[in-house]
Design an enzyme around this catalytic site. Structure first.
Site: not given
Ligand code: GLY
Length: 307
Positions: A165, A193, A216, A218-219
């Site tokens: 990101t 997603r 940034t 793992t969203g």
């Molecule tokens: N942090 C960016 C995403 O999970 O898309």
């Protein structure tokens, strides 16, 4: 004044710092910087050059937040436009809404005359075609519209190409804080997603009275923990920036099941202190910081924590 961005933010960091030094509002400075990241095909997780979803379409997410008004603007799964950060800002400034997704976001982008681009560079298209061939057979590309994507999407998950990101946080000369994010999200993601980047409170949050944070990687984790908003709330409750970030890391440590991997937390408080912590991340995680005493933005190493 202070400017904080993740390492992917390199193409825009100097322009953003120059804008702050010139007295521009924080959000103007952050948007100017992120537009340069979005336009740079060398940044493979944002804008032009971002990785496509499992159907080969680059869907982009972005958000902005003005910490003084607490207004936000965000777009999710926006396809066909080069600067999602500016479309997100226009959502904030031109609509009574805070978040648009998919076809509605694209319609709005067209109405405001946003710059068009498929964002799918030749290398991404070639890598995607090879992946589909490898995972689903030589003729699968022509059948994707009618195929179940659940298993294909899981099989295609590629840790080398996921979840980065760009995030920018800033405090301007007038003390206003802002946050801005932009991403193509996971490579080969299921269509539609959304990561945390367009979800205010998960991937970013700014409140000029207390601080700002952005994440940034793992969203899927920061959405569950409400990480960015939590940090600002912990600051409001009187915790120091160090303790606020540590508390948010503890929240992430309580997650069970689902997608658990790395998260990088970027945070500043209203006094202009910064902290960046890489949680469960391998390798060297770096971030950009600029304050007015620096001639140029500096790239520094993040702290690492395992949970
Ligand atoms: N942090 C960016 C995403 O999970 O898309």
């Amino acid at each position: 004044m202070i400017l904080l961005a993740n390492s992917e933010g390199a193409p825009g960091i100097s322009a953003s710092a120059a804008a702050l030094r010139a007295g521009k509002p924080a959000l103007d400075a952050l948007e100017a910087g992120i537009r340069l990241v979005e336009a740079d095909p060398k940044v493979r997780s944002v804008g032009r050059g971002g990785w496509p979803n499992i159907l080969g379409q680059v869907e982009l997410d972005a958000a902005v937040m003005d910490g003084t008004t607490l207004r936000t603007g965000a777009v999710g799964a926006l396809a066909g436009y080069l600067h999602p950060v500016s479309v997100a800002r226009a959502v904030m400034e031109r609509l009574p809404h805070e978040l648009l997704v998919g076809a509605g976001a694209a319609r709005f982008a067209q109405e405001i005359g946003a710059d068009r681009d498929s964002n799918l560079i030749a290398d991404s298209a070639r890598t995607w075609r090879e992946l589909i061939k490898h995972e689903a057979g030589p003729h699968a590309i022509d059948r994707l519209d009618n195929m179940a994507l659940i298993d294909l999407c899981r099989a295609a998950m590629d840790p080398e190409r996921v979840r980065d990101t760009t995030v920018y946080l800033g405090r301007d000369a007038a003390g206003g804080l802002a946050s801005a994010t932009s991403t193509s999200g996971w490579a080969w993601k299921y269509p539609g997603r959304l990561g945390d980047s367009p979800i205010i409170g998960a991937g970013s949050y700014a409140d000029s009275a207390y601080g700002a944070a952005a994440c940034t990687h793992t969203g899927e984790m920061t959405i569950r923990a409400g990480t960015a908003r939590s940090i600002v709330l912990y600051l409001k409750m009187g915790l120091s920036l160090r303790d606020a970030v540590d508390e948010a890391v503890k929240d992430l440590a309580r997650l069970r099941g689902g997608m658990l991997a790395g998260v990088v937390i970027h945070a500043i408080d209203a006094r202009g202190t910064a902290r960046v912590v890489a949680v469960n991340c391998d390798g060297d995680i770096r971030y950009w910081i600029w304050t007015p005493d620096m001639q140029a933005p500096e790239l520094r190493a993040a702290e690492h924590q395992e949970i």
